[in-house]
Scaffold this motif. Sequence first.
Motif, short mmCIF file in Angstrom:
data_model
loop_
_atom_site.label_atom_id
_atom_site.label_comp_id
_atom_site.label_asym_id
_atom_site.label_seq_id
_atom_site.Cartn_x
_atom_site.Cartn_y
_atom_site.Cartn_z
N ASN A 76 0.91 -1.32 0.02
CA ASN A 76 -0.08 0.01 -0.06
C ASN A 76 1.02 1.12 0.03
N SER A 77 1.91 1.39 0.76
CA SER A 77 2.85 2.40 0.71
C SER A 77 3.63 2.69 -0.29
N TRP A 78 4.03 1.61 -0.95
CA TRP A 78 4.71 1.70 -2.20
C TRP A 78 3.82 2.27 -3.39
N LEU A 79 2.44 1.74 -3.52
CA LEU A 79 1.69 2.18 -4.77
C LEU A 79 1.16 3.45 -4.56
N ASP A 80 0.69 4.02 -3.35
CA ASP A 80 0.08 5.37 -3.16
C ASP A 80 0.54 5.75 -1.69
N PRO A 81 1.57 6.14 -1.26
CA PRO A 81 2.14 6.46 0.03
C PRO A 81 1.38 7.53 0.63
N HIS A 82 0.69 8.66 -0.08
CA HIS A 82 0.05 9.49 0.40
C HIS A 82 -1.19 9.29 1.06
N ASN A 83 -1.89 8.02 0.41
CA ASN A 83 -3.15 7.80 0.84
C ASN A 83 -3.08 6.20 1.63
N ALA A 84 -2.03 6.00 1.95
CA ALA A 84 -1.61 4.88 3.07
C ALA A 84 -1.70 5.10 4.46
N GLY A 85 -2.17 6.36 5.02
CA GLY A 85 -2.04 6.53 6.44
C GLY A 85 -0.85 6.46 6.92
N ASP A 86 -0.54 5.80 8.06
CA ASP A 86 0.65 5.80 8.95
C ASP A 86 1.51 4.78 8.05
N ASP A 87 0.99 3.83 7.39
CA ASP A 87 2.03 2.73 6.47
C ASP A 87 2.75 3.64 5.54
N GLY A 88 2.05 4.63 4.85
CA GLY A 88 2.90 5.45 3.98
C GLY A 88 3.60 6.58 4.45
N LEU A 89 3.53 6.81 5.66
CA LEU A 89 4.32 8.16 6.18
C LEU A 89 6.00 7.97 5.95
N GLN A 90 6.37 6.58 6.16
CA GLN A 90 7.83 6.44 6.32
C GLN A 90 8.41 6.98 4.70
N LEU A 91 7.56 6.58 3.77
CA LEU A 91 8.15 6.62 2.35
C LEU A 91 7.72 8.22 1.94
N VAL A 92 6.58 8.57 2.72
CA VAL A 92 6.33 10.08 2.08
C VAL A 92 7.67 10.90 2.62
N LYS A 93 7.84 10.91 3.68
CA LYS A 93 9.10 11.64 4.47
C LYS A 93 10.55 11.34 3.57
N SER A 94 10.48 10.11 3.20
CA SER A 94 11.90 9.71 2.57
C SER A 94 12.14 10.51 1.40
N LEU A 95 10.85 10.67 0.62
CA LEU A 95 10.73 11.37 -0.64
C LEU A 95 11.10 12.92 -0.25
N MET A 96 10.42 13.34 0.62
CA MET A 96 10.43 14.71 1.19
C MET A 96 12.09 14.98 1.36
N ALA A 97 12.55 14.14 2.08
CA ALA A 97 14.02 14.48 2.73
C ALA A 97 14.93 14.48 1.24
N ILE A 98 14.81 13.51 0.30
CA ILE A 98 15.78 13.34 -0.63
C ILE A 98 15.45 14.50 -1.53
N GLY A 99 14.25 14.71 -1.86
CA GLY A 99 13.92 15.84 -2.80
C GLY A 99 14.36 17.06 -2.22
N SER A 100 14.17 17.54 -0.90
CA SER A 100 14.71 18.69 -0.36
C SER A 100 16.07 18.96 -0.42
N GLY A 101 17.01 17.94 -0.70
CA GLY A 101 18.41 18.03 -0.61
C GLY A 101 18.84 18.55 -1.88
N LEU A 102 17.85 18.78 -2.97
CA LEU A 102 18.29 19.48 -4.34
C LEU A 102 19.73 18.88 -4.91
N ILE A 103 20.50 19.73 -5.48
CA ILE A 103 21.84 19.38 -5.82
C ILE A 103 22.92 19.10 -4.88
N SER A 104 23.27 20.00 -3.96
CA SER A 104 24.16 19.80 -3.23
C SER A 104 24.08 19.53 -1.73
#
Length: 386
Positions: A228-256
Motif C-alpha cells: 500500500n505504501s509503495w503504490l500510493d504512500p500519500h493515501n496509505a495513512g501511517d503505513d505510507g508516512l515513512q516513504l512520504v518523508k523519505s521522498l521529502m527528505a531526498i527531494g529537499s536536498g536538491l543538488i548539493s
Amino acid sequence: MRTRNVFSERFDWTLCLLLMLFCLVSSIAIYSANAAYLQSQIMWYVIGAVVIAIIMYFDNEQIQQITWILYGIGAVLLIGLLVAPETAFTPRRGGAQSWYVIPHIGSIQPSEYMKVFYILAIAKVINNHNVKTIHKSLRTDFILMCKLAIVAGVPIALVILQDFGTTLVLMAILIGMMLVSGISWKLLIPLYGAAAAFGSSVLYLAIFGRELLEKYLGVDPYQFARVNSWLDPHNAGDDGLQLVKSLMAIGSGLISGKGLGKEEVYIPERHTDFIFTIIGEEYGFIGGSIVIILYFLLIFHLVRTALQTANPYSIYISVGVISMITFHVFENIGMTIQLLPITGIPLPFISYGGSSLMCNLMAMGLIFSIRYHHKSYMFSSKSLSF
C-alpha cells in the motif's frame, strides 16, 4: 605456476581502500542520523576487520571443508526462531521473530549470516558437481538444478516466514550463481520465465487477491502495508508516512544538499534501512551520486576479481557476493525513492546494524581470501593485478 609470497602483492589494497571509504561514509551518515549509534558501528567495523583477517588466511580447500558445518549452524539458528516462543531472548519486532537478543552483546539476526553460508554451500555444490561430471548433458544439468533446489530451498523456506526481504536476497543470489554454473540455457530460460511469471502473479495477488495469499501462503497482513505504501504512500495513512518523508527528505536536498547535521525531515529508524535519505538530504544529488559511484567501483572490482581468477570455485563465490551486494543496493536505494517496494533491506556497509555489517564484511573476507591465495600461471592472462 607460482604462488606470490610477498604480503603486499597478495593483499587486496583496492578492496581495503573501498571498505575504508564506506566506513567513512557510514560514520558520517550515522553521526547525522543518531550519534548514539556511531561508536557501536565503528566497533563492528573493527570486529569485521579482524574477521576479514581470519577468513583471508583460509584457502579454498579449508573453506569447503567447513561449509556444511556453517550451513548447518545457520539452519539450526533459523529453526530455533521458528519453534521458540516469544521471549526476551527471541523477541518479535515489526511483526517478525528474526533476532536472538544476547545480553551485553546485542541482537543477532541469523538470516544475515546465513547469506554467506548459503553462498558457500551453493558454490560447493556447483563446483563438486562440475568436477565429477565428465560429459555434460541436459540430464546432468537437471540433476545439478535439483541439488541447488534442495540446498537453496532449506534456508529460503526457513526465512520466508520471518523476513521476506532476505528471502528475495537469497533468491537473487541463487539466480546469479546459476547463470555461471554451466547449466544449459535450454533449462535456465524456462526456469527463469516460470519464476518471473510466478513473481508477477504474486505481485498481482498482493494487490487484488490478498485473501488467497493469506490463506495458502501464510502471508501476514502487516506485509501488505508495504505494498500500500509503495503504490500510493500519500493515501496509505501511517503505513505510507515513512516513504512520504523519505521522498521529502531526498527531494529537499536538491543538488548539493543542506550540509552536515542540517536535515529538517525526521524519519524514524533513519540510521538503518533509510540511511540513504540522510545522504540525499544533507549532501543532495552530488552526495547520493558519490555513494552510488562507490558501489559501482566495488561491484566492478568484484566482477574483475571473478573474471581474473582461474579457480572455478572462487568464481562461484565471487558471483554470489556480487549478486548479494548488487541486489541490496538496488533494492535499498530503490525503496527510498518509491521505485521499489519497502522490504527492510539495509544499505550495505552504510546502514547501522551489526549482523548486516558482519555479513557483508564476511563476504568481503571471502574476496580477500581469493586474492590472497590466488596462483599466477606463467604465460596466462588471468593474473590478478590491481
